[in-house]
Structures are given as C-alpha cells and as structure tokens.
Design an enzyme around this catalytic site. Structure first.
Site, short mmCIF file in Angstrom:
data_model
loop_
_atom_site.label_atom_id
_atom_site.label_comp_id
_atom_site.label_asym_id
_atom_site.label_seq_id
_atom_site.Cartn_x
_atom_site.Cartn_y
_atom_site.Cartn_z
N ASN A 1 0.63 -1.46 0.00
CA ASN A 1 0.39 0.38 0.44
C ASN A 1 1.15 1.45 -0.08
O ASN A 1 1.43 1.33 0.74
CB ASN A 1 -0.46 -0.13 1.25
N TRP A 2 1.14 1.79 -1.07
CA TRP A 2 1.50 3.19 -1.52
C TRP A 2 2.04 4.16 -0.94
O TRP A 2 1.72 5.56 -0.06
CB TRP A 2 2.08 3.51 -3.04
N LYS A 3 0.18 4.26 -0.13
CA LYS A 3 -0.92 5.45 -0.10
C LYS A 3 -0.22 6.86 -0.47
O LYS A 3 -0.04 6.71 -1.96
CB LYS A 3 -0.39 5.26 1.41
N GLY B 1 2.30 2.12 11.04
CA GLY B 1 2.38 3.48 11.10
C GLY B 1 4.05 2.99 11.72
O GLY B 1 4.01 4.52 12.30
N GLU C 1 -7.04 4.37 8.13
CA GLU C 1 -6.73 6.03 8.04
C GLU C 1 -7.87 6.59 6.99
O GLU C 1 -8.11 7.35 7.26
CB GLU C 1 -5.68 6.06 6.36
N SER D 1 3.02 -2.55 10.44
CA SER D 1 4.13 -2.02 10.32
C SER D 1 5.70 -3.27 9.92
O SER D 1 5.91 -3.79 11.25
CB SER D 1 4.48 -2.36 12.54
N GLU E 1 -5.88 -5.76 10.27
CA GLU E 1 -4.62 -4.47 10.17
C GLU E 1 -4.85 -3.85 11.95
O GLU E 1 -6.00 -2.80 12.00
CB GLU E 1 -4.76 -3.27 9.41
N GLY F 1 2.47 -1.24 4.33
CA GLY F 1 2.58 -0.17 4.35
C GLY F 1 4.08 0.60 3.39
O GLY F 1 4.95 0.66 2.57
N GLY F 2 5.11 0.84 4.94
CA GLY F 2 5.74 1.11 5.10
C GLY F 2 7.25 0.63 4.15
O GLY F 2 7.89 1.26 3.47
N HIS G 1 -9.57 1.09 5.01
CA HIS G 1 -8.67 1.10 5.40
C HIS G 1 -8.66 2.06 6.57
O HIS G 1 -8.89 2.67 6.75
CB HIS G 1 -7.50 2.15 4.75
C1 PEP Z 1 -1.04 0.02 5.62
O1 PEP Z 1 -1.29 1.15 5.18
O2 PEP Z 1 -1.92 -0.72 5.75
C2 PEP Z 1 -0.10 -1.09 6.95
C3 PEP Z 1 -0.71 -1.71 7.56
O3 PEP Z 1 0.98 0.85 6.92
P1 PEP Z 1 2.55 0.52 7.58
O4 PEP Z 1 2.53 -0.84 7.35
O5 PEP Z 1 3.42 1.53 7.48
O6 PEP Z 1 2.15 0.30 9.36
#
Ligand code: PEP
Length: 265
Positions: free
Chosen positions: A9-11, A177, A101, A216, A171, A237-238, A99
C-alpha cells in the site's frame, strides 16, 4: 490451500520518476519468486499512478494492481470520486476498502464499506476489506468484538456467493505506521476469530477467504507472522516503498506457504 497474497500500500507517496525506479527494482528482485508460483503480489497505488503501475505489471506472473479506495456510488455527479468500473477499465484487480486512515479521516463507516464492497463485486473486482481495533478497544478487551462486527456489518447485505471473492486485511490501528506489531499469537487469534465469523455464513467462505495481516510488517518480523495457520499474507505500508524490503516480504510469504504445504503432506 489459499494462495498467499502480499499487497504493498503505497498510500499518498511517490511520483512518476520514483515509482518507475521502485517498480523496476522490485520486479527484478521479485520476478523469479513470482514465476515459481504459489503466491500473488499486489500494489495499491495512488489513483493518478494506476496506469503507470498497470503498464509495468501487465503480463507479469502473479502480479495484480489496485486502488486504495473506491466510490460507493456507481457513476454520475460525484466530483472527485472514482468508480469501481473506472478501476476495472484500468484493469485493476482489487481495491482496498475501509482502511483505518479512511475510517478515521473520511468517516468511512461499516455501511459505507459495505456499499463499496458491493460496487467492487458488481464490477468484478476483489474488495480487500481492512478491519482492525484501536488501542483503546484492545486495552478494554473488546478487540475481537469490534473487529468481527466490522466484518459482519460490511457483509450484511451480501449473499455468501457474492461475498466469496473478498480478501480481509486485519490491521490493528495501533500497529499501522507505528513500528509496533501484533504478536504472532494475538494476530493468529484474531485471524481465527475472523474465520470463525465467516464460518457462521458458510464453511466454504471461511476456508477459502484469504485473511492477510497488516501493521508495521517488515522483512524482519514477517516470517513469524506468516507461519501462523490463519495468516495468508500481508498488507504492507511503509516497507512497500523500499523494493528490497518488499521483495523480501514477498519471498518470506512464499517460503512459509511452501513449508506449510510440506508439513500438511
Ligand atoms: C497500511 O497502511 O495498510 C499499513 C499496514 O502500513 P504500515 O505497514 O506502514 O504499518
């Protein structure tokens, strides 16, 4: 056997130049893994870059691309929205839905998520429904209740058949994050609870639905999470912005599915 799925997930990150480099580094590293089979890799790109990602991933083994969000409307006067059929036009395979966010910043409730899932299914796309509890919910001992309710409400008006393409992403909100992850046993427990919730609808839905973990995930913690019997991959994500890390996570997911297959024989 459920085919493991790892989605990056590049966000709201990237640009034409950095995406191009990221994709070519990633494909170079991950190509041989994907060609061996038994695993799928997805990229959830920001909408303006979907075409760029599609051009790079098209025709590659076991690669899918998709959106981070979709409208709950079909078409018409909804300025700024992107419909499921538009995503289909760009040959997307999936869209994230709900999601955390978007739940937090864009009032995406379970019923909005439910309508988005229906739009995606009508268009022939896979909804990747994100569910997860806040830290407050976990500390109050109601994590499972909250998360399973998110799932139940999102599927409420759907038949078992129409819900069957869905992928779930567990999640924990406090893990996204933050550098914190659910422990493998807590994550497994939640994935098993989600599967149990699906089994109240149908055994086939429960055993066929992929439930991936996000929060994470990195190349250092993914292996032990992927070893859990109800964890079918990851939403990253990251770490998906770094092709070296993301390719390692994809490879770890394949390794864990190979070892699960060999122990089940
Ligand atoms: C996400 O945005 O779905 C996510 C899991 O982010 P991160 O891996 O950065 O925690």
């Amino acid at each position: 056997m459920r085919t493991p799925l790892v989605i990056g997930n590049w966000k709201m990150n990237g640009d034409m130049v950095s995406n191009e480099k990221c994709l070519s580094d990633l494909l170079e590293r991950v190509g041989p893994t994907l060609e061996t089979g038994g695993i799928e890799m997805g990229i959830a790109a920001p909408a303006p870059y979907l075409f760029q990602v599609a051009v790079r991933l098209k025709g590659r083994a076991a690669c899918v691309w998709g959106s981070q969000d979709v409208s709950d409307e079909g078409s018409g006067a909804f300025t700024g929205e992107i419909s499921a059929f538009m995503l289909k036009d760009f040959e997307c395979g999936f869209s994230l839905v709900g999601h955390s966010e978007r739940r937090a910043r864009h009032a995406e409730t379970n019923s909005v998520a439910s309508r988005k899932i229906q739009r995606l299914i009508e268009a022939g796309l896979i909804p990747v429904l994100c569910v997860g509890e806040s830290l407050e919910d976990r500390q109050a001992g109601r994590a499972e209740v909250v998360v399973c309710e998110q799932l139940r409400e999102a599927l409420v008006s759907m038949s078992d058949d129409s819900a069957s393409p869905i992928v779930l992403a567990y999640e924990p909100v406090w893990a996204i994050g933050t550098g914190k992850q659910a422990s493998p046993s807590d994550a497994q427990q939640m994935h098993a609870a989600l599967r149990e919730t699906l089994s109240q609808r149908s055994d086939a839905l429960a055993s066929n639905t992929r439930i991936i973990y996000g929060g994470s995930l990195t190349a250092s913690n993914a292996a032990v999470l992927f070893e859990q019997p109800d964890i079918d991959g990851g939403l990253v994500g990251g770490a998906s912005l770094d092709p070296v890390s993301f390719a390692s996570i994809v490879a770890l997911s394949q390794l864990s599915s190979v070892s699960a297959a060999s122990t089940s024989h």
